[in-house]
Structure formats: C-alpha cells, structure tokens
Design a protein around this motif. Sequence first.
Motif, short mmCIF file in Angstrom:
data_model
loop_
_atom_site.label_atom_id
_atom_site.label_comp_id
_atom_site.label_asym_id
_atom_site.label_seq_id
_atom_site.Cartn_x
_atom_site.Cartn_y
_atom_site.Cartn_z
N PHE A 161 0.84 -1.22 0.00
CA PHE A 161 0.00 0.00 0.00
C PHE A 161 0.87 1.25 0.00
N TYR A 162 1.88 1.28 0.84
CA TYR A 162 2.75 2.46 0.91
C TYR A 162 3.47 2.68 -0.42
N GLN A 163 3.73 1.56 -1.12
CA GLN A 163 4.43 1.70 -2.41
C GLN A 163 3.47 1.85 -3.59
N GLN A 164 2.21 2.05 -3.29
CA GLN A 164 1.15 2.28 -4.29
C GLN A 164 1.00 1.11 -5.25
N LYS A 165 1.39 -0.10 -4.79
CA LYS A 165 1.19 -1.27 -5.64
C LYS A 165 -0.19 -1.83 -5.28
N GLU A 166 -1.20 -1.17 -5.79
CA GLU A 166 -2.56 -1.41 -5.35
C GLU A 166 -3.04 -2.83 -5.64
N ALA A 167 -2.73 -3.32 -6.86
CA ALA A 167 -3.21 -4.66 -7.22
C ALA A 167 -2.64 -5.71 -6.28
N GLU A 168 -1.34 -5.66 -6.04
CA GLU A 168 -0.70 -6.62 -5.14
C GLU A 168 -1.26 -6.46 -3.73
N ALA A 169 -1.47 -5.20 -3.34
CA ALA A 169 -1.94 -4.92 -1.98
C ALA A 169 -3.32 -5.55 -1.76
N TYR A 170 -4.23 -5.35 -2.72
CA TYR A 170 -5.59 -5.88 -2.53
C TYR A 170 -5.64 -7.41 -2.67
N GLN A 171 -4.71 -7.96 -3.46
CA GLN A 171 -4.60 -9.43 -3.49
C GLN A 171 -4.18 -9.93 -2.12
N GLY A 172 -3.19 -9.24 -1.56
CA GLY A 172 -2.71 -9.59 -0.22
C GLY A 172 -3.81 -9.41 0.82
N MET A 173 -4.67 -8.40 0.61
CA MET A 173 -5.76 -8.15 1.57
C MET A 173 -6.70 -9.34 1.67
N GLU A 174 -6.90 -10.00 0.53
CA GLU A 174 -7.79 -11.17 0.54
C GLU A 174 -7.24 -12.23 1.48
N LEU A 175 -5.92 -12.46 1.41
CA LEU A 175 -5.29 -13.44 2.29
C LEU A 175 -5.38 -13.00 3.75
N ILE A 176 -5.18 -11.70 3.96
CA ILE A 176 -5.24 -11.17 5.32
C ILE A 176 -6.64 -11.37 5.90
N LEU A 177 -7.64 -11.09 5.07
CA LEU A 177 -9.02 -11.20 5.58
C LEU A 177 -9.33 -12.64 5.99
N LEU A 178 -8.82 -13.60 5.18
CA LEU A 178 -9.03 -15.01 5.54
C LEU A 178 -8.35 -15.32 6.88
N SER A 179 -7.11 -14.85 7.03
CA SER A 179 -6.37 -15.10 8.28
C SER A 179 -7.03 -14.40 9.45
N VAL A 180 -7.49 -13.16 9.20
CA VAL A 180 -8.14 -12.40 10.28
C VAL A 180 -9.39 -13.15 10.75
N GLU A 181 -10.15 -13.68 9.79
CA GLU A 181 -11.37 -14.43 10.13
C GLU A 181 -11.02 -15.63 11.02
N SER A 182 -9.98 -16.33 10.61
CA SER A 182 -9.58 -17.50 11.36
C SER A 182 -9.08 -17.12 12.76
N VAL A 183 -8.21 -16.11 12.82
CA VAL A 183 -7.62 -15.71 14.11
C VAL A 183 -8.69 -15.16 15.05
N THR A 184 -9.53 -14.27 14.52
CA THR A 184 -10.55 -13.67 15.42
C THR A 184 -11.53 -14.75 15.90
N GLY A 185 -11.88 -15.69 15.01
CA GLY A 185 -12.77 -16.79 15.41
C GLY A 185 -12.19 -17.55 16.59
N GLN A 186 -10.91 -17.84 16.49
CA GLN A 186 -10.25 -18.59 17.57
C GLN A 186 -10.16 -17.75 18.84
N LEU A 187 -9.87 -16.44 18.64
CA LEU A 187 -9.74 -15.57 19.82
C LEU A 187 -11.08 -15.43 20.55
N PHE A 188 -12.16 -15.29 19.76
CA PHE A 188 -13.48 -15.15 20.41
C PHE A 188 -13.86 -16.43 21.15
#
Lengths: 103, 618
Positions: free
Chosen positions: A22-49
Amino acid sequence: MQELKEEIQALSMKISAVTDFFYQQKEAEAYQGMELILLSVESVTGQLFQYKQKHPEAPFDQSQLILVLTEAMRAMEARDNVLLADTLEYELKELLLEIEAGL
Amino acid sequence: MNYYENNMELLRRFHTQLYHKCNTFALEHRETAPVQIDETNTKESERSMTLTIGGTSYRLNSAVRPVSEAERWAAQFQFGVGLQVVSMFGLGNGLFLHKLREKLGNHTVLLIYEPSAALFFYAMNHYNLAALLQDPRIHVIVDELDPIAFREKLIQYVDFFNMQQQVVSVHPQYEKCFPEAYQRFFQRLQENDERIMVNKNTLARFSHLIVKNTLENLWILPKLTMIEDLRKAIPKNVPVIIVSAGPSLDKNMELLRSAKGHSLIICVDTAIKYMLQQDILPDLTITIEPEKPIEHYQEERCSSIPLVCDIEANPEIVRLHSGRKVLYDCRGYLKNLLALVNKDRADIGSGGSVATAAFALCYQLEFETILLIGQDLAYTGESTHAGGIASEGINKEIGQEWVESVEGGQVRTRGDWIAYLRWFENAIQVIKDTGKKMRVIDATEGGAKIKGTELMTLKEAVAVFCKEKFDFSMAFEQVKPSLTANEFQQIHQGIRKSRQELQKIRKAIEQGIKSCREAVKELDRMIKLNRRIEEAKLPLTAKASSQVKELNRMSEAALVYPLLNNYAVAGIADELQRLSADTGDSLKNRVNYFKKTCLAYEAMAEACVGIEAMLEQY
C-alpha cells in the motif's frame, strides 16, 4: 495455544508485507494480499473469540478488535489506502501482537 | 532566516528560472487553484499533510508514522550507475522525496513535477527543503508557475540511450488530488518518448546524408540571410499564411490569390508546384529535408522566390535555386562555424516536418497572426497530399490511428502526422503559456483538429486579416547578406581547420580503442575470478579511463564534432542503447562502458575518414 500464537505472528508478517504494498502504491498486489489477510483475520478472530468465551479473564477486549476491523473495512471501502495501511500496521497488527503476548 | 527565506535563497542560487517565476507570480498576484492544506501531528517528528480539493480530503502521508512510510515507499527503488532520469509527480511536504533522494545514484536526475503553486509555496513556507533544493541532481518544476519547464527538462535529460531506463513515480494520492495535471504529466512523458523515436528514425535514415548535405551546402554562407535580419524587415502584424500540401489544399488554392500582396505567403516545398500551377507565387518557400526530391523546384519561377533552407537540405535543390536564400536553423557544425564570428544563434528545432519548420520560423519571426492551410495531418480517402496523391511516411511504423477532425468527427491519420500534430499543439500551448501575442488560425477546412488553433474558412480568414497591403519582395530587397566577406573568410579557415582536427582525433582514437579493449580484458578477468577490486588499482582500466576522458574532451571541443557524432552514432544507436542498460553489477557495467566506448570510437574513426574526404572540396 501455540498454534494460535504462531498464526497471529504469521498474520502480523502478512500485514507488514501488504502495508508495504500500500505504501508503495502497488494497489493490485496490496488488494490481493488483503484477501489473504481477511481469511487469516477471520480464522484468528474466530479462535480468539472462542478462547475469550472459555477464558473470560483473558486480558484482551473483543470490542476493541471489532472496532479496529470496522475502521479497516471503512478505509477499504473508501479506497483510502494510506488510512487502510495505517490501520492495519499501527492498530490491527499492534493490537494482535499485544493479545498474542498476553495469551 | 525562516524556512521560506532559506528555501527562496536556495531557489535563487540553484533554480534561477523557477526563482524568477515565483517572483513574477507574486508580482502579478496571480490566483492559484484552490487547495486547502491541513497538517496533523504524528508519532514521529514530522507532520502528516492532508489536502482538501473540491470538498474531498486526501491524506498525503501516514497519520501515524510518515517517516517510516516514506522509507518503505522509497525501498521499492533501485538506481544504477548510469544517467537515469526519474520523474516524480508531486512534492507534497517533501518527505517522500527526501527518502527518494537518499537512494539516487550519482548520475541520477530527479525531476520533481509539482502541479500546484499553492502547495509549492506552502512547502516552501513550512518545510526545510534545503537538502532537495541544493542537490544538483534534483530539478523542481511547478506546473502552475512554469508550464513548459517539464517539457524542457525532459528534452534536456532524456535521450535515446537512457529513455528505457526512465523511472516514473507518483506521490501517494496525488493522482486523485490533481487528475488533470496527472494526465498532462504522463502526456508530456509520452510525447517526449515519441519525439526521441521520431528523431532516432530520422537520424538513422539520414545520418550520413546530413553530414554530406551540410558540407555541400556551406557555399551558400557568403550570400545568405539569417533569420534575425529577415525579422527586421517584416512588420510583426503582417498576417502569415503557411501553405502545406495536404489534400484540402485543392479546395481553397484560388483564394490565395486575393491574399497575395496583403500577407506573407510561405509555401512548403511539396506545395509549391500547386501554387505555381495556379500562377500564384508565394513570398517565401521553405525546404529542410535532406532527401526532398529536386522535382519540386524544377520550375524556373522557383528561383525568383526566396528560399528558406536548412543547411542539411537537399544540396541539389539549394544549388538549382539561384535566388536569395535564408538560413533556417543554426545548429551543430554550422553553429560552431558561425560562433567563430559571433553569429551563432539558438537552435530553432524543426519539429520533424517542413510544415512544422515553417511554423517554427514564424515563431522566430514573432508574427502575430499565422494562418495554416493544407495542414490536414490526415487522409482524405487514400490521399495524403493535394492533387489526390498518396504517399507513405518514413515514420509510418509508429502506427495509424483515428483522431478528432475539424468537423467534430474522427479522421484517419498516420504515425508521423500524429507526431507533427502533437508538435503543433505543444508549440501553440507554449505560445499561450509564455504569454506571447500570437493567434494561430487553422483555415485548412479539413483534416485533423489541431488543439489550440482557431477554426476559420480561408475566405473568412483572408477577409478578416488580409486587409492591409504588404509587399514582401520590396521589404526583402532592403535586407543585406548577413555575413561580411571578412567573416566568411574566418569561417572558411574554420572549415579548413576541421580537416586537421579530424586527423588528430583519428590518431587519438586508434590509441583509445586499444586501451578500451585492454580494459575490457582486465575487467573480464576480474569477473571470472569473482574479485572486487577498485578500478584505480587495475592499471589497464585506470589508464583507459583517463585516456577516454581526455579523448572525449578533445573530440567534443573540436569544431567538427557535431558532424562526427551524427555520422557515427546512428548506425550503432541500438547497440549503444543495449550496452547502456544497467546490469545491476558495477564491474559488468564498466565492461559494457568500455565496450560501448570502443564501439563508438570505431564508428568515429570510420566517420573521420568519410568526413575528411568530403571536406576536400574546401
């Protein structure tokens, strides 16, 4: 528990990598990476809750996590990439590492 | 001193042109585009900047750690050791640029293009920009203050050999804040690349011919008139009609008769036969291309029309035309020769075609009204020229496309015409940007729309502008040749001296080639042994380095150097470009540098022989 800690650490690293994009304005790579992050966030938050349900005394606040995630989603919807990167790097990642240290 | 005073002092010392533009801007109390600038404190020492434009806010920096953000942003860039041009859209508060600066190579040139004057002055007032402003690698351009500066800097620094290595970067959020300037920024970059390719194609095709023609045309010097002297003879308010040979010329040729004697009619070489067919004699005709067919000037009456010619124009035409001549441009070898008698002038630049050259001539002559006719820059059916002629261009491979027509629809054009169309549009924009009092009327009545021109029919234009009588031939009679006999004598001595220069350069080059080859071998050995040794400690490489420097200095100082360069470079341009690319390894880069130098020297040695033979006539 160890697995969850490792998952949080892996997620933190992913967040840093995506923030760089994101800081390097590589938007396509950033949003691809966001998809992976969202999956991980879902998994981690589920476990934390689940963990919090079993261990109400655990020293973290679910609502704070929800608040940060909501902020990130808002920034994402507004395509405000700098704000999104800031939220991921300096709020979500810091909060997750804080929680991980307390587990 | 506060930030503003300190920054302005550095601007005065290192960026004189921009400094003067700032002062003029302040004196004229010009309005800047409205931008609201806000700043917030962060966890670091630097502040975060937010712009609000048209009710929408854009955060330019991280609100938490802007310095760290800028470091991470700059981490994506790696610069090589060669000349590399980086164009950056946006100054912001300078944070990103400070971090980018830390990564620049010694030979990197950074062009900072800031669209907003308001933002620039804010940064000058609130930030210490000293490191950026006093760095000789960095050039600051503020579009609102100096709209032509970016184009000029690109022309100055980007060439065929480094164009592939150009780096373009954009300050975060700037493309959203300034979408129109963002488009303009990329358009300038694209236009510059196209210009380089057109020049390269032209040079590749004509390089030897240019040298030959230049030397064959030098005989005209004693009797020629230079543009400055022509300028003195013609009032600026005389309307000028540039007649080109586009298909639409057939429509309105007859109307030119009524404009004759009430305007200055400049006819390009390809259109002259059509005018003569109608028994209309233009006031001036112009030819610049090295290979233009002599047939255009075979009509006897052509010699009675003064000829504006480039020194590189077809010498057969120049010889056949027995009338008076005006020298179009002053560059390269001719410029060096004229400098011997202090008569050298700035290069006009032709824009690539005879019609653009005619326009550039009018600009130099400072005319206030220019009418274009036959300037289609597009096909009419399959016709490319008046009289239903179809002819292909040398730059056709750049591509064919459809562009907006003067009638509002689309019209088919081709590669070289697109380049000329852009050239006209740029030139007209420059005229506007520099505040010159000049109207450009497109009276072609067909073809591609040239943005910035006013559209009129030729009938309307003649009625509006061609009211007063003007006799060009009478005015031109008063103009004497520009060089005195004594001045020409000095120039002639310079031409003779050129032969001695060539002999001296050729001798030095032979030694230079030998040294470069030895350096390549020595460096190759180091690469194979995987040894990293300072260049100064490699005796053959160090010797070659100093020899190359001395030889380059000597040849570049020679009068004849522009001819040598023209003759030598074109045939090896692609290979030189390949060897100029950064390999990512400093030793390999040095090997390529010496290979490149060797290649250039071999071509120059060949050029010395060729040019020496051509100079024998003097």
